[in-house]
Each structure stands twice: as structure tokens, then as C-alpha cells.
Design an enzyme around this catalytic site. Sequence first.
Site, short mmCIF file in Angstrom:
data_model
loop_
_atom_site.label_atom_id
_atom_site.label_comp_id
_atom_site.label_asym_id
_atom_site.label_seq_id
_atom_site.Cartn_x
_atom_site.Cartn_y
_atom_site.Cartn_z
N ASP A 190 -22.89 -4.85 24.46
CA ASP A 190 -24.13 -4.99 25.21
C ASP A 190 -24.49 -6.46 25.32
O ASP A 190 -23.60 -7.32 25.32
CB ASP A 190 -25.23 -4.17 24.51
CG ASP A 190 -26.22 -3.56 25.48
OD1 ASP A 190 -26.89 -4.33 26.19
OD2 ASP A 190 -26.34 -2.32 25.52
N HIS A 252 -31.76 -5.84 25.98
CA HIS A 252 -31.18 -4.51 26.14
C HIS A 252 -30.35 -4.10 24.92
O HIS A 252 -30.41 -2.96 24.46
CB HIS A 252 -30.31 -4.54 27.40
CG HIS A 252 -29.79 -3.24 27.86
ND1 HIS A 252 -28.55 -2.76 27.49
CD2 HIS A 252 -30.30 -2.31 28.70
CE1 HIS A 252 -28.32 -1.60 28.08
NE2 HIS A 252 -29.37 -1.30 28.82
N SER A 433 -28.64 4.06 30.09
CA SER A 433 -28.42 3.16 28.96
C SER A 433 -29.08 3.68 27.70
O SER A 433 -28.59 3.46 26.59
CB SER A 433 -29.00 1.77 29.27
OG SER A 433 -28.11 0.96 29.94
#
Length: 618
Positions: A190, A252, A433
Site C-alpha cells: 500500500d 491509505h 480497499s
Amino acid sequence: MTSRNRSTRVSILSALIGATLAVPAAFAGQVDTAGIQSDGSYARLVVKYRDSARLRTAAADRVAETIAGAAARAGIAGGVARGGAALPLSASRLRATASQADVVRLSRALDANQTQALLRQIAADPSVEFVQVDRRLTHTRLPDVRPMLVPNDNYYQQYQWHLHDAIGGIGAESAWETSTGEGVVVAVLDTGITAHPDMDANMLEGYDFITDAFVSRRDSDERVPGAADLGDWNPVANECYAGSPVTDSSWHGTHTAGTVAELTDNATGMAGVAHDAKVLPVRVLGRCGGYTSDIADAIVWASGGEVDGVPTNASPAEVINMSLGGGGACDTLTQDAINGAVSRGTVVVVAAGNQGQDAANHSPASCANVINVGATGITGIKAYYSNYGNLVDLSAPGGGVTDGNPDGYVWQAINSGATVPEDPTYGGMAGTSMAAPHVAGIVALIQSAVEVPKTPAEIEAILKESARAFASAPSQPMGAGIVDAPAALALALDGGGEEPCEPGEPGCEEEPPIDSTPITSGQVVTGLSGVAGTEGLYRIEVPAGMRNLNVLTYGGTGDVSVYVSRGSEPGADEHDWASTRPGTNETVRVANPEAGVYYVKVVGESLYARVNLQARYN
């Protein structure tokens, strides 16, 4: 009407597009056009040669010569000199990937048509095995969805519906009575990780795999230890692609890692699915996303494979989570990396994507040997944005279905900085996600609980067989249902997912078939007749690798229903598939059937006569 009570295994095939070249087929390289968009531009390629013969020519010289010659044959210039003369297109070799392919940068970006023409000419070189673009992928959360709150209490009950809600959640509390993920490593590929008191104790050091200083915001193109998220903000519109907006940093990776293994029962903040597991953060996304070549190498390294220039991973991951993606089918480099990870026993979990499209048109969602996860919300129905299709294996909480705060989001640890990291906090996001790390966390719970680790194929079978039904059936395929943590654990501990042994192996006894009439593929059974309540039971053995199994009745008079199950006798109350239309014309279709014995029951709903039955696989 065809119905289905239990899921079957879906065999995922990646789409690889071959080019027709003016050389003998035996010597033509493969042109992989996955990821080339009609409105895109491309300045990086991946070229793999058939041999390791950098012995004959230095690698940098060899690849430069290959591309220069291909560009000349395709009539592609590199630019215009001051005097107006055309400059040749040139290329510089950046590095080798873990699979010994060369990553190269062109002297200028090419449009889609020029790129495809260049790839075809490169592949015409008999020494080239395959060539593809080095496309950029991005994370798969919804944009501009990140409400914040200041941590001052335990937010689990109020905010984290996705862990405990009876309809939309995963049933984490019941699962935690059995397993909390201790001893398992989950790699999160990520944007990296930020410091956070509700996360730090479960985070391993990790590695930064980004090899482009613009993307990484580091001062060099070198890979470095640690996986610190330096921010993925974009201060200039059109910086990443035509029409790309100005954006703040997403943080994220911290959010997805929190879903996997945020500290739990510590009177602080929020909880994670497998809160005694360890997260191996691997930074592959930065400004404008991340390159396929870096992501593929990260998959290899995270799963325990060797990557040139990077120390061996001391904590190989049993599970990899990739909440990222891009348009186009799975490419060769990514598929090879995934295959290698799976061969080492690593389960690969990916997000289906947020475009509301068929996941077959997105990567890595369309790759084989992955668990592809769609998104649902607190209401237990498909999220409007979630990609769908036959390649989606199952779904998990992603948020974004119910408006309002907090039910519209998945909540975890995050950072408060708009650009660079500042203070730790908590926030809500929505997207596939967010769905994928719920599944990755449950895989960690399973692997921690069982005595012998399950294979990736066994894990996939367990998750799909134990998934619970959607609150409302989606209009497009979304996999087996919503992932259910306690049901998956129970099935795993009960021996679920075990591959059948071969008759004749020690300890393997072949079970006798249920009393039924055997039929073969394509055989027509004629003259079925009876009164209401009459039943006929048949069985057909389906081999591995079949795309379809079709069972149908037709002709004659009256009314019948057809019930089908794999490995057990079906009936009106319990079956895997059924067709119960009025009359005698019934059809059951099973896509990608697992190998095994399928039982077919024909039941008279009223007096019937001269009905035909046929089962066929292909």
C-alpha cells in the site's frame, strides 16, 4: 428459475492478448497490452528476454538496442532537434525485476497507439519472451471520503459496525473467542504506514519498494528499509494524468493495516480483525500511484522470494493484502509474481475495484490465484461503487451504502496531516480497499487457529463455502456472499477446505456413491413419467477443468422440478442449485464446476409423462 444456496469454486483466468507478428510463431515474443488505455501515455516498459544472456551483451546496452531498433521499425521518433531533424527514440534501463525482466524508461511518453506499435516491434525480436507497459496502479478507496474524529475514547461500539453489526459486519467478536491471529504475518502492499499508538506494536519494519523519487518523495530512486508513508498528495492539477485533481494525502496504508491488525482491547481507539497478528507494511504506492514492476517485486519479496538488491525478508507473509488496482486485465509480470507467492503458500487477497464495472477489466482483480473481494455496507447489500462479475470470489464490508456518519464508512486508525504526517487520529473511508483487508484479517485468524496451515486453495474454498447470504440478492454477481469470520473458522477447524485424497492413497477410502442412476455427459434419459411426488435420482461425475455443467429436462407433459447438489443428495429443502419453473422445461447451469460427483433429482410436481433428462459438461 435457477437458484443457488451454496457457492462453487470459481476458476479465474487472466486475459493475455497476443500480437500477430511477421516472424515465425515459435519465435514471436508475447505482447501484453493489459493496462493500455486509449487516452493514456506511457514512458516505462518491461521487457523480458528468453535467455539470461546478458552474458553476450551488457544488459543496459542490450535493451537500449532492442528498443531503438523497434522504434525505428515502427517509425516512432524521440523528438525534434533544434534544427528540425527528428531525434531517435531512446531508452535507459532502470533495473531488473525479480523475474529477471528489464524495466526501462523511454526518452519520451508515447500515446496508446504508438505504445502498442512499439510493443509489437519489440516482440518481433526472437530473443524477447514478453513485453508490456509498466502501468501505474492506485489505491481503491473512494475519493474525498475521509471524515475525521479526535481520539478521546473507545470508538469500537459506536463506529466499527463492520466488525460487529449482525447484518453488515463480519462477526468478529464470536471469531475472537477462537483466534486473534497470533503468530501470523500479513503483508499490506500500500502507501506505507505512519506512526500511531494504536498500531505501532503490531507493525514490523517493512520495506519501501518504490523506485521513482517523484512517486516516493524520497531523495533517490533506491529502495530502502522501512515503509514510512511520506504522503501521496498531489499539489498540482493534471500532475498524474490529464484531468487529475489536486488531492490531500490519503494515509491509505495506515487505514488498511488498521483493519487487519489494529491493537484491540487496550482502551484506546478502535479494533482490528486479527489484532494479535503482525503487519508487514510494504510501500508500493506514492504520489500518482505505483508502478507494476515495483508492485510485482514487492509481491515476490513479501512472500519470501528473492529480489535483487533487497535483503531477504525475515518475516515472510502468510497473507498479502493489495487494496490497489488499475484498468485493464492482469498482466504477465503481476501474474507471474502472484503465482510465485501462491507456490510459496501465501494467500493473495485483492480489492475488486470501485468503478461499478466487471472486475475482469481491472488488475489485479482479474489475476488468477487471488481472492477477489467486492464491497458491501451495513445493510448487507452491494455497495453501489463495487466492481462485480464472475471473478469476484466474495464480498466484505467496504462502506458507502448507507448515507450518514458513521454507518457509511469503515473506521480505522489514520493520520491528520493534509500532506505530510502530523498527528495520529481515526477516520472513515469507503471502497473495496476497505473490504479486502477484512478478508485478509480473517485469513490470519484461520491460519493462526489451525494446526497445519491451509493452502491458498483451501483458504479460498473455506471462505466461499462459509460466506453468508447477502441481505438482498445483488443484480450482478458478487461472489459467494459476505465473509463470515466465525463460520470460516468453524469450517476450517472442522476440516473444511481439505482437498480430497486420491483413492489408493494411505488412509484414503473412496466413499460409495449414493444409490442413484449413473449418467454420462450428453446422454439423454428418455421417457420419465410419474405422479405428483415421484422422484428420480441420477449422478454424473464431472472432471476437473470444466467450464460449465448444464442439466436440463424437456419435452413431454406435466410439471417437474430439478434439484442439483455436489456430493450429496439434493431435495426441495436442501440443494445447491434448482430450477422450479412451471412445466417440464427446466435448466440448471453451474459455471466452473468443481470436480466431483453431482446428484440430480427430478421431482414430479403433478402428473408428468415422456420427459427427457440430459446433463452435459464442457
